[in-house]
Design a protein around this motif. Structure first.
Motif, PDB file in Angstrom:
ATOM      1  N   LEU A  94      62.563 -23.000 -65.128  1.00  0.00           N
ATOM      2  CA  LEU A  94      61.744 -22.504 -64.023  1.00  0.00           C
ATOM      3  C   LEU A  94      61.257 -21.087 -64.316  1.00  0.00           C
ATOM      4  N   ASN A  95      62.165 -20.218 -64.753  1.00  0.00           N
ATOM      5  CA  ASN A  95      61.781 -18.838 -65.087  1.00  0.00           C
ATOM      6  C   ASN A  95      60.745 -18.805 -66.195  1.00  0.00           C
ATOM      7  N   GLU A  96      60.930 -19.644 -67.206  1.00  0.00           N
ATOM      8  CA  GLU A  96      59.987 -19.693 -68.326  1.00  0.00           C
ATOM      9  C   GLU A  96      58.593 -20.119 -67.838  1.00  0.00           C
ATOM     10  N   ILE A  97      58.544 -21.166 -67.036  1.00  0.00           N
ATOM     11  CA  ILE A  97      57.264 -21.665 -66.535  1.00  0.00           C
ATOM     12  C   ILE A  97      56.642 -20.656 -65.577  1.00  0.00           C
ATOM     13  N   MET A  98      57.447 -20.062 -64.709  1.00  0.00           N
ATOM     14  CA  MET A  98      56.927 -19.062 -63.777  1.00  0.00           C
ATOM     15  C   MET A  98      56.286 -17.902 -64.540  1.00  0.00           C
ATOM     16  N   GLY A  99      56.859 -17.555 -65.702  1.00  0.00           N
ATOM     17  CA  GLY A  99      56.313 -16.485 -66.534  1.00  0.00           C
ATOM     18  C   GLY A  99      54.922 -16.781 -67.061  1.00  0.00           C
ATOM     19  N   GLU A 100      54.518 -18.045 -67.050  1.00  0.00           N
ATOM     20  CA  GLU A 100      53.169 -18.417 -67.478  1.00  0.00           C
ATOM     21  C   GLU A 100      52.141 -18.199 -66.368  1.00  0.00           C
ATOM     22  N   TYR A 101      52.609 -18.029 -65.142  1.00  0.00           N
ATOM     23  CA  TYR A 101      51.709 -17.910 -63.990  1.00  0.00           C
ATOM     24  C   TYR A 101      51.750 -16.536 -63.323  1.00  0.00           C
ATOM     25  N   PHE A 102      52.818 -15.773 -63.560  1.00  0.00           N
ATOM     26  CA  PHE A 102      52.993 -14.470 -62.914  1.00  0.00           C
ATOM     27  C   PHE A 102      53.228 -13.401 -63.962  1.00  0.00           C
ATOM     28  N   GLU A 103      52.734 -12.188 -63.673  1.00  0.00           N
ATOM     29  CA  GLU A 103      52.963 -11.024 -64.529  1.00  0.00           C
ATOM     30  C   GLU A 103      53.698  -9.961 -63.724  1.00  0.00           C
ATOM     31  N   ALA A 104      54.365  -9.067 -64.431  1.00  0.00           N
ATOM     32  CA  ALA A 104      55.018  -7.937 -63.767  1.00  0.00           C
ATOM     33  C   ALA A 104      53.941  -7.060 -63.145  1.00  0.00           C
ATOM     34  N   PRO A 105      54.158  -6.514 -61.991  1.00  0.00           N
ATOM     35  CA  PRO A 105      55.368  -6.626 -61.193  1.00  0.00           C
ATOM     36  C   PRO A 105      55.426  -7.987 -60.493  1.00  0.00           C
ATOM     37  N   TYR A 106      56.554  -8.659 -60.633  1.00  0.00           N
ATOM     38  CA  TYR A 106      56.729  -9.994 -60.080  1.00  0.00           C
ATOM     39  C   TYR A 106      56.966  -9.935 -58.579  1.00  0.00           C
ATOM     40  N   PRO A 107      56.676 -11.045 -57.888  1.00  0.00           N
ATOM     41  CA  PRO A 107      56.983 -11.073 -56.457  1.00  0.00           C
ATOM     42  C   PRO A 107      58.494 -11.121 -56.231  1.00  0.00           C
ATOM     43  N   ALA A 108      58.925 -10.734 -55.042  1.00  0.00           N
ATOM     44  CA  ALA A 108      60.306 -10.991 -54.653  1.00  0.00           C
ATOM     45  C   ALA A 108      60.458 -12.508 -54.634  1.00  0.00           C
ATOM     46  N   ARG A 109      61.671 -12.997 -54.935  1.00  0.00           N
ATOM     47  CA  ARG A 109      61.836 -14.448 -55.037  1.00  0.00           C
ATOM     48  C   ARG A 109      63.235 -14.867 -54.644  1.00  0.00           C
ATOM     49  N   ASP A 132      48.717 -11.900 -55.994  1.00  0.00           N
ATOM     50  CA  ASP A 132      48.784 -11.306 -54.663  1.00  0.00           C
ATOM     51  C   ASP A 132      50.001 -11.782 -53.859  1.00  0.00           C
ATOM     52  N   ILE A 133      50.766 -12.711 -54.424  1.00  0.00           N
ATOM     53  CA  ILE A 133      51.976 -13.183 -53.742  1.00  0.00           C
ATOM     54  C   ILE A 133      53.034 -12.087 -53.812  1.00  0.00           C
ATOM     55  N   VAL A 134      53.590 -11.741 -52.661  1.00  0.00           N
ATOM     56  CA  VAL A 134      54.636 -10.707 -52.607  1.00  0.00           C
ATOM     57  C   VAL A 134      56.030 -11.308 -52.432  1.00  0.00           C
ATOM     58  N   LYS A 135      56.103 -12.521 -51.907  1.00  0.00           N
ATOM     59  CA  LYS A 135      57.388 -13.198 -51.697  1.00  0.00           C
ATOM     60  C   LYS A 135      57.214 -14.662 -52.048  1.00  0.00           C
ATOM     61  N   LEU A 136      58.088 -15.160 -52.910  1.00  0.00           N
ATOM     62  CA  LEU A 136      58.030 -16.538 -53.368  1.00  0.00           C
ATOM     63  C   LEU A 136      59.372 -17.189 -53.091  1.00  0.00           C
ATOM     64  N   GLY A 137      59.347 -18.356 -52.518  1.00  0.00           N
ATOM     65  CA  GLY A 137      60.554 -19.156 -52.334  1.00  0.00           C
ATOM     66  C   GLY A 137      60.444 -20.390 -53.208  1.00  0.00           C
ATOM     67  N   VAL A 138      61.446 -20.635 -54.034  1.00  0.00           N
ATOM     68  CA  VAL A 138      61.436 -21.801 -54.918  1.00  0.00           C
ATOM     69  C   VAL A 138      62.676 -22.634 -54.615  1.00  0.00           C
ATOM     70  N   PHE A 139      62.456 -23.918 -54.466  1.00  0.00           N
ATOM     71  CA  PHE A 139      63.528 -24.852 -54.151  1.00  0.00           C
ATOM     72  C   PHE A 139      63.582 -25.893 -55.263  1.00  0.00           C
ATOM     73  N   VAL A 140      64.756 -26.111 -55.822  1.00  0.00           N
ATOM     74  CA  VAL A 140      64.943 -27.104 -56.877  1.00  0.00           C
ATOM     75  C   VAL A 140      66.113 -27.999 -56.492  1.00  0.00           C
ATOM     76  N   ILE A 141      66.091 -29.224 -56.989  1.00  0.00           N
ATOM     77  CA  ILE A 141      67.224 -30.091 -56.677  1.00  0.00           C
ATOM     78  C   ILE A 141      68.336 -29.941 -57.705  1.00  0.00           C
ATOM     79  N   ASP A 142      68.057 -29.207 -58.800  1.00  0.00           N
ATOM     80  CA  ASP A 142      69.078 -28.985 -59.832  1.00  0.00           C
ATOM     81  C   ASP A 142      68.896 -27.581 -60.411  1.00  0.00           C
ATOM     82  N   LEU A 143      69.836 -26.684 -60.087  1.00  0.00           N
ATOM     83  CA  LEU A 143      69.755 -25.316 -60.632  1.00  0.00           C
ATOM     84  C   LEU A 143      69.966 -25.281 -62.144  1.00  0.00           C
ATOM     85  N   GLY A 144      70.295 -26.412 -62.725  1.00  0.00           N
ATOM     86  CA  GLY A 144      70.344 -26.509 -64.176  1.00  0.00           C
ATOM     87  C   GLY A 144      68.967 -26.272 -64.792  1.00  0.00           C
ATOM     88  N   ASN A 145      67.920 -26.396 -63.993  1.00  0.00           N
ATOM     89  CA  ASN A 145      66.549 -26.144 -64.451  1.00  0.00           C
ATOM     90  C   ASN A 145      66.110 -24.700 -64.234  1.00  0.00           C
TER      91      ASN A 145
END
Length: 126
Positions: A88-103, A71-84
């Motif tokens: 992050l995308n891989e792990i997020m894929g375990e919790y969200f299905e298409a259609p994905y929230p805006a992010r 039910d999340i329509v907008k997600l904000g993710v903050f990381v200290i290293d964009l090298g991850n």
């Protein structure tokens, strides 16, 4: 329209002057969650473990409000290293299905309690 404060005992207590979430009408504004274990109150170790814990914590607050991650329509993710970012995308894929929230995924200089990742969101209930 009145606001309702949402709290889940299955997510960490707020570490500051804020609520876990606030519901106004059918919209729920989810405060940022970091990788704190809700039972021990301790930060889990490493980026991957923290990312999983962040989404588990967000799910707990969503469920306390009568929804779920889908039910999340907008997600904000903050990381200290964009090298991850790929992990992050891989792990997020375990919790969200298409259609994905805006992010938005943003690199931050630092996060509360030394966290490596934090996420907040906006959820709309049907």
């Amino acid at each position: 329209m009145s606001k309702q404060i949402i709290h889940s005992g299955n997510a960490p207590k707020a570490v500051g002057t804020y609520s876990q979430a606030v519901k106004v009408g059918n919209t729920v504004y989810l405060s940022g969650q970091i990788g704190l274990d809700p039972v021990s109150g301790e930060m889990v170790d490493g980026f991957e473990a923290q990312a999983h814990q962040v989404f588990k914590n967000l799910r707990a607050v969503c469920q306390a409000a009568g929804g779920d991650l889908k039910d999340i329509v907008k997600l904000g993710v903050f990381v200290i290293d964009l090298g991850n970012f790929a992990k992050l995308n891989e792990i997020m894929g375990e919790y969200f299905e298409a259609p994905y929230p805006a992010r938005a995924a943003i690199q931050a200089a630092a996060l509360p309690k030394g966290a490596l990742v934090e996420a907040d969101g906006v959820m709309v209930l049907a």
